[in-house]
Design an enzyme around this catalytic site. Structure first.
Site, PDB file in Angstrom:
ATOM      1  N   GLU A   1     -25.970  -1.714  13.609  1.00 34.91           N
ATOM      2  CA  GLU A   1     -24.582  -1.508  14.016  1.00 34.91           C
ATOM      3  C   GLU A   1     -23.536  -1.682  13.058  1.00 34.91           C
ATOM      4  O   GLU A   1     -22.630  -0.908  12.694  1.00 34.91           O
ATOM      5  CB  GLU A   1     -24.213  -1.887  15.444  1.00 34.91           C
ATOM      6  CG  GLU A   1     -25.202  -1.987  16.415  1.00 34.91           C
ATOM      7  CD  GLU A   1     -26.396  -3.141  16.584  1.00 34.91           C
ATOM      8  OE1 GLU A   1     -26.542  -3.626  17.758  1.00 34.91           O
ATOM      9  OE2 GLU A   1     -26.819  -3.502  15.473  1.00 34.91           O
TER      10      GLU A   1
ATOM     11  N   CYS B   1     -21.992  -7.772  16.788  1.00 32.70           N
ATOM     12  CA  CYS B   1     -21.898  -6.349  16.660  1.00 32.70           C
ATOM     13  C   CYS B   1     -20.791  -5.858  17.737  1.00 32.70           C
ATOM     14  O   CYS B   1     -20.156  -4.910  17.428  1.00 32.70           O
ATOM     15  CB  CYS B   1     -23.264  -5.698  16.743  1.00 32.70           C
ATOM     16  SG  CYS B   1     -24.142  -5.990  15.167  1.00 32.70           S
TER      17      CYS B   1
END
Length: 142
Positions: free
Chosen positions: A48, A79
């Site tokens: 991510e 993330c």
């Protein structure tokens, strides 16, 4: 999500936990990434984060309003925090992460009313396929 699974498989061939992610804005992929923590010796190098970094480079901005992040695995707390700071509108993921997931498993950060930004969560998209890739990877390790 198919591209996320391709990236996850690529990560696995490099000895990484098989996770892939893409950022989409207006129907166009503006960032993609795979786990590279082992390769880069950096615990921040999640799929991510890699996808977000590429999206920031593509747009020239640190905010991505209207963007969607697709990921083969539920984003972790780190993330998810980055996604919220980037003002991502929607997160779509495949497999749940009962040990680190911050989008429904351990917490629901993206929808927490105490935060100044929230985003929509869609879980389980190609979840069986995503979970299978992870299971096979860890089975080979053992």
């Amino acid at each position: 999500m198919r591209r996320c699974l391709e990236l996850a498989s690529e990560a696995a061939t490099h000895g990484e936990v098989p996770v892939g992610a893409v950022v989409v804005l207006d129907g166009i992929v503006i960032g993609s990434g795979r786990n590279r923590s082992v390769e880069l010796r950096n615990p921040l190098a999640h799929a991510e984060m890699e996808a977000l970094e590429q999206a920031f480079q593509t747009t020239g901005d640190a905010r991505l309003p209207g963007a969607e992040l697709y990921c083969s695995l539920e984003p972790c707390f780190m993330c998810t925090g980055a996604l919220l700071h980037a003002r991502v509108a929607r997160v779509v993921f495949g497999a749940h992460d009962p040990k680190f997931g911050a989008c429904g498993s351990l917490a629901e950060l993206p929808t927490d009313a105490r935060l100044n930004h929230r985003c929509e969560i869609v879980s389980g998209v190609m979840g069986d396929e995503s979970a299978r890739v992870l299971r096979e990877f860890f089975r080979r390790l053992r």
